[in-house]
Design an enzyme around this catalytic site. Structure first.
Site, PDB file in Angstrom:
ATOM      1  N   LYS A   1     -40.053   5.118  -5.182  1.00 39.68           N
ATOM      2  CA  LYS A   1     -39.030   4.126  -5.496  1.00 39.68           C
ATOM      3  C   LYS A   1     -38.807   4.099  -7.006  1.00 39.68           C
ATOM      4  O   LYS A   1     -39.759   4.082  -7.791  1.00 39.68           O
ATOM      5  CB  LYS A   1     -39.467   2.738  -5.019  1.00 39.68           C
ATOM      6  CG  LYS A   1     -39.869   2.648  -3.548  1.00 39.68           C
ATOM      7  CD  LYS A   1     -38.664   2.696  -2.638  1.00 39.68           C
ATOM      8  CE  LYS A   1     -39.049   2.609  -1.167  1.00 39.68           C
ATOM      9  NZ  LYS A   1     -39.597   1.325  -0.759  1.00 39.68           N
TER      10      LYS A   1
ATOM     11  N   LYS B   1     -37.025   0.143  11.441  1.00 41.38           N
ATOM     12  CA  LYS B   1     -38.109  -0.735  11.028  1.00 41.38           C
ATOM     13  C   LYS B   1     -38.927  -1.136  12.252  1.00 41.38           C
ATOM     14  O   LYS B   1     -38.373  -1.587  13.261  1.00 41.38           O
ATOM     15  CB  LYS B   1     -37.555  -1.987  10.341  1.00 41.38           C
ATOM     16  CG  LYS B   1     -36.891  -1.709   8.998  1.00 41.38           C
ATOM     17  CD  LYS B   1     -37.909  -1.323   7.937  1.00 41.38           C
ATOM     18  CE  LYS B   1     -37.248  -1.149   6.580  1.00 41.38           C
ATOM     19  NZ  LYS B   1     -38.228  -0.834   5.516  1.00 41.38           N
TER      20      LYS B   1
END
Length: 336
Positions: free
Chosen positions: A253, A158
């Site tokens: 997703k 991240k």
């Protein structure tokens, strides 16, 4: 069919720091569909409001609208039931729960794994990436080293938080030259910020950078000016985004696609427009992860998917544990 809804909270082993905030727990709904034949199908609704703007209360309201449709739908096929629910409220996060439960019930009724209902020869395992969110450079390096030792062939770091250059350099040193290094900015940068930063980070051998900026045109502008593959994530919620050809890859997703059925349709569209599709979770629970694994196994030949995230929770990942950088497809009838 009767619809039963239970709220559940999963605690993270340690807080997860994202560009949009810090997560300490994951609240979601588990649903059950029970018909007269007593075959139960289980699903999951997992909105993540800081990420997708959808609250649990919004999902609960949609599920209540579905309840009478499901109760009076004994003569309808699974596809017809899902279409009727979508007409009542097209909220993807709520539809995903019903779609998963219908597929799970279909598998249990036939004694087949869901992936076997989707394709004749599903993959038996799905490659997954490790996810590193540590802000501290030393902690990020330690997590990457542990991932490499555990056999992961791809690590997602991240970025858009903290000293990204130092963390990426430390991550690559800890990983060595072989494992792929994927960055995820969750749209933290502007175009003018993303281009020089990605240019500086490119020397560390990046597989791709996911959602460096938000928006179709913004992603296209970055892609045209950097020598690293760019992937779309959050921007897929914009109309026409998947077919826009704005990026080299698209992260799909389950919750945002409305379940397995919608995810497979989206993946076909991505591939038809010349991009690469891969699947990740929004820190979903076990049922959501199972559904995404069956979809990934049906699609086959995917880059590493973000489906090893159950390890981030206090609970045991159980059948979804990662071994040598992959998760085995569950072999029980239904989803898991």
């Amino acid at each position: 069919m009767e619809l039963h809804v239970t709220e559940r909270a999963l605690r993270f082993r340690r807080p997860v720091v994202m560009a949009y905030g810090t997560l300490e727990e994951r609240r979601l709904f588990e649903v059950e569909l029970v018909a007269d034949d007593q075959v139960t199908g289980r699903g999951e609704a997992a909105p993540l409001e800081p990420y997708d703007g959808v609250s649990l209360e919004r999902v609960a309201a949609a599920l209540e609208l579905y309840r009478p449709i499901l109760a009076g739908g004994d003569d309808l096929t699974g596809g017809e039931l899902l279409d009727a629910c979508a007409t009542a409220d097209p909220l993807p996060q709520a539809l995903a729960a019903i779609d998963l439960a219908l597929w799970d019930r279909a598998g249990r009724r036939t004694g087949e794994r869901v992936a076997a209902l989707l394709t004749d020869a599903p993959a038996e395992e799905v490659p997954v990436n490790a996810t590193v969110t540590a802000l501290d450079t030393d902690a990020a390096a330690a997590a990457c080293a542990a991932a490499a030792e555990a056999g992961y062939r791809c690590v997602k770091l991240k970025v858009g938080v903290g000293d990204d250059v130092a963390r990426v350099a430390a991550a690559r040193e800890a990983l060595g030259p072989e494992p792929e290094l994927r960055l995820d900015a969750n749209g933290a940068w502007t175009v003018s910020e993303a281009i020089p930063v990605i240019g500086e980070l490119a020397s560390y051998g990046l597989e791709l950078v996911e959602e460096p900026v938000h928006g179709i045109e913004q992603l296209r502008a970055v892609r045209e000016r950097v020598a690293v593959r760019i992937a779309m994530d959050e921007t897929t919620s914009e109309p026409g985004a998947i077919a826009s050809q704005a990026t080299d890859a698209v992260c799909l997703k389950l919750t945002r696609c409305g379940g397995i059925s919608g995810l497979l349709a989206a993946a076909s569209l991505v591939r038809a427009h010349g991009a690469v599709a891969y699947i990740a979770s929004t820190f979903d629970g076990p049922i959501g992860i199972a559904g995404a694994l069956h979809a990934a196994a049906a699609l086959g030949d995917l880059p590493a998917c973000g489906l090893g995230t159950l390890a981030l929770f206090d609970e045991d990942a159980g059948a979804f544990g990662v071994v040598d950088g992959a998760v085995l497809l569950p072999d029980a009838p239904g989803l898991c």
